[in-house]
Scaffold this active site. Structure first.
Site, PDB file in Angstrom:
ATOM      1  N   LYS A   1      -5.005  57.193  79.180  1.00  0.00           N
ATOM      2  CA  LYS A   1      -5.883  57.265  78.009  1.00  0.00           C
ATOM      3  C   LYS A   1      -6.942  56.184  78.136  1.00  0.00           C
ATOM      4  CE  LYS A   1      -6.211  59.774  74.201  1.00  0.00           C
ATOM      5  NZ  LYS A   1      -6.014  61.237  74.119  1.00  0.00           N
TER       6      LYS A   1
ATOM      7  N   THR B   1      -6.870  72.847  71.378  1.00  0.00           N
ATOM      8  CA  THR B   1      -5.900  72.029  70.660  1.00  0.00           C
ATOM      9  C   THR B   1      -5.541  72.677  69.322  1.00  0.00           C
ATOM     10  OG1 THR B   1      -6.900  70.067  71.673  1.00  0.00           O
ATOM     11  CG2 THR B   1      -5.332  69.705  69.892  1.00  0.00           C
TER      12      THR B   1
ATOM     13  N   LYS C   1      -4.030  61.786  83.316  1.00  0.00           N
ATOM     14  CA  LYS C   1      -4.828  62.740  82.545  1.00  0.00           C
ATOM     15  C   LYS C   1      -4.742  62.365  81.077  1.00  0.00           C
ATOM     16  CE  LYS C   1      -7.314  66.481  82.260  1.00  0.00           C
ATOM     17  NZ  LYS C   1      -8.215  65.749  81.342  1.00  0.00           N
TER      18      LYS C   1
ATOM     19  N   LYS D   1       3.616  64.363  76.637  1.00  0.00           N
ATOM     20  CA  LYS D   1       2.842  65.550  76.283  1.00  0.00           C
ATOM     21  C   LYS D   1       2.456  66.322  77.538  1.00  0.00           C
ATOM     22  CE  LYS D   1      -0.438  64.883  73.320  1.00  0.00           C
ATOM     23  NZ  LYS D   1      -1.741  64.505  72.716  1.00  0.00           N
TER      24      LYS D   1
ATOM     25  N   GLY E   1     -12.203  64.421  76.634  1.00  0.00           N
ATOM     26  CA  GLY E   1     -12.689  63.927  75.354  1.00  0.00           C
ATOM     27  C   GLY E   1     -11.564  63.638  74.381  1.00  0.00           C
ATOM     28  N   ASP E   2     -11.909  62.984  73.307  1.00  0.00           N
ATOM     29  CA  ASP E   2     -10.978  62.702  72.208  1.00  0.00           C
ATOM     30  C   ASP E   2     -11.875  62.455  70.992  1.00  0.00           C
ATOM     31  OD1 ASP E   2      -7.948  62.109  71.716  1.00  0.00           O
ATOM     32  OD2 ASP E   2      -8.956  60.465  70.696  1.00  0.00           O
TER      33      ASP E   2
ATOM     34  N   SER F   1      -7.267  71.549  79.505  1.00  0.00           N
ATOM     35  CA  SER F   1      -7.983  70.667  80.433  1.00  0.00           C
ATOM     36  C   SER F   1      -7.456  70.835  81.854  1.00  0.00           C
ATOM     37  CB  SER F   1      -7.833  69.207  79.990  1.00  0.00           C
ATOM     38  OG  SER F   1      -8.694  68.908  78.924  1.00  0.00           O
TER      39      SER F   1
ATOM     40  N   GLN G   1       0.903  60.390  76.006  1.00  0.00           N
ATOM     41  CA  GLN G   1       0.339  61.372  76.925  1.00  0.00           C
ATOM     42  C   GLN G   1       1.274  61.678  78.087  1.00  0.00           C
ATOM     43  OE1 GLN G   1      -3.029  62.134  75.839  1.00  0.00           O
ATOM     44  NE2 GLN G   1      -2.734  64.016  76.988  1.00  0.00           N
TER      45      GLN G   1
END
Length: 448
Positions: free
Chosen positions: A128, A212, A92, A116, A167-168, A380, A113
């Protein structure tokens, strides 16, 4: 001593095998250095080669993305997906579309990630991806054609229970929509949970856009409260002007703070009366404009070129929400001199390692990205849950779950720091709390 020798050995091997990948190497050093006491206490992690496996992605995908611009010319970009660790759940992590994207940046983001996602307490692994494509200045049709070409390859490697991108930077609702539409067409499957950050009309979650930024403020407020402080009547600097910055500004203002600055890649605006967030939303979310346009409606504000200069302004709380490496040692020293009390990261690793050390030495409360900005991926995962159950929760329901997750991340990070002999070091605690859950899962599953 055993732990230090092991960590140094693994870092040395990573440097040899990933020569020149500065962002990835910095991320590995930051995490591994704080894990030394874990290996002193749990030597079984060493014998099972946990770190050697953890620093090596399970899979790296690198592919060509050809597309046709509005002038009929063929353009070619590079696409990336790094599936780093799936010990606790499907990969993820977001997709970033930006000219700076390269293998090192994607690997650094994917490595971060892992921890996190572990900290959220939800069953999601670390990954990622992205491309060096720049959506800025492109027409909607150009963005659509690029996204369809990108998904034509990416679709072979993702799935509901395999890898779920989001998304990012450079990837918002527009890009997610184009990618999901093409995925649905070529896979002939209405797998809504395969991408998160979707529109509300086709499986998206309320609060995802805000998550976020809100999560950053929830985490930071818990850290402040734990130290007999709050956002009320504090002056706040926030870098960036995307979703994270905008909604961190919104929530901090709700809690009584005065946000005086926001930025974009050209520079920053400073408004001593407090940022007019409705105007920022109009400029950035509606017009997709530049932040200096703020002065057209608020002439008493000032615009300063050079986005990194924002940290020269005085503040009580600094929330870096733009990009990696934006607070260097010099910026940290200026923040300290100007009396900053808290630095909490809304972007991924926006503070350099030497800057973090300087802030911690000065007694500044520090919220590390893998903990403080976990709200996006947490929401998410909540979107994935809603898709699986064919349900849609209210804004209040999702927001309540988000706040609970962020408060728990702080508490678990604090507890881990105390358990391993460094009370108050939330960076160390977050690394340890995130690592031990993943390490225990890897131990249970054997050497794979």
């Amino acid at each position: 001593m055993l732990g230090r020798e092991y960590v140094n050995k693994v870092i040395s091997e990573v440097e040899k095998r990933n020569n020149g990948e500065r962002e990835f190497l910095d991320a590995v050093k930051e995490v591994l250095s704080s894990l030394v006491p874990v290996f002193d206490k749990h030597p079984e992690y060493i014998s099972e080669g946990i770190l050697e496996r953890l620093v090596e992605p399970e899979r790296q995908i690198f592919f060509r993305v050809p597309w046709i611009d509005d002038n009929g010319n063929v353009q070619v970009n590079r696409g990336f997906r790094v599936q780093f660790n799936s010990a606790i759940g499907p990969y993820k992590g977001g997709l970033r579309f930006h000219p700076s994207v390269n293998q090192s940046i994607i690997k650094f983001l994917g490595f971060e990630q892992i921890f996190k996602n572990s900290l959220t307490g939800l069953p999601i692994g670390g990954g990622k991806g992205g491309s060096d494509f720049d959506p800025k200045g492109k027409s909607d049709r150009e963005v659509m054609r690029f996204c369809q070409s990108f998904m034509a390859e990416l679709c072979k490697h993702i799935g509901l229970d395999t890898d779920v991108p989001a998304g990012d930077i450079g990837v918002g609702a527009r890009e997610i929509g184009y990618m999901y539409g093409y995925y649905k067409k070529i896979r002939n499957a209405n797998d809504q949970g395969v991408l998160t950050g979707k529109g509300l009309s086709y499986g998206g979650s309320l609060t995802r856009k805000e998550a976020t930024g809100y999560g950053l403020v929830y985490f930071t407020e818990e850290m402040l409260n734990d130290n007999s402080l709050s956002f009320k009547d504090k002056t706040v600097l926030i870098s960036g002007s995307g979703n994270v910055a905008i909604y961190a500004c919104e929530k901090a203002t709700e809690l009584g703070a005065k946000v005086v600055a926001l930025s974009d890649s050209n520079g920053y605006v400073y408004d001593e009366n407090g940022i007019n967030l409705d105007l920022i939303k109009e400029i950035k979310e509606v017009k997709r404009g530049r932040i200096k346009e703020y002065l057209e409606k608020v002439p008493t504000a000032k615009f300063v070129e050079g986005c990194r200069n924002i940290w020269k302004e005085k503040c009580d709380i600094a929330l870096p929400c733009a990009t990696q490496g934006e607070i260097d040692l010099e910026a940290a020293k200026i923040l300290i001199k100007n009396g900053v009390k808290v630095v909490s990261e809304g972007a991924n690793m926006p503070t350099n390692l030497d800057a973090i050390e300087e802030l911690q030495r000065a007694g500044v409360l520090f919220g590390p990205a893998k903990a403080a900005n976990a709200g996006g991926v947490a929401c998410s995962a909540l979107e994935m849950s809603q898709n699986s159950m064919r349900l849609s929760w209210t804004f209040e329901e999702v927001d309540e779950k988000l706040k609970y997750i962020m408060i728990n991340i702080y508490k678990n990070s604090k507890k881990a720091a105390e358990e391993y002999g460094n009370p108050g070091n939330i960076l160390m605690g977050a690394n340890i709390a995130g690592f031990t859950k993943v390490a225990d899962a890897m131990m249970s599953q054997g050497i794979i």
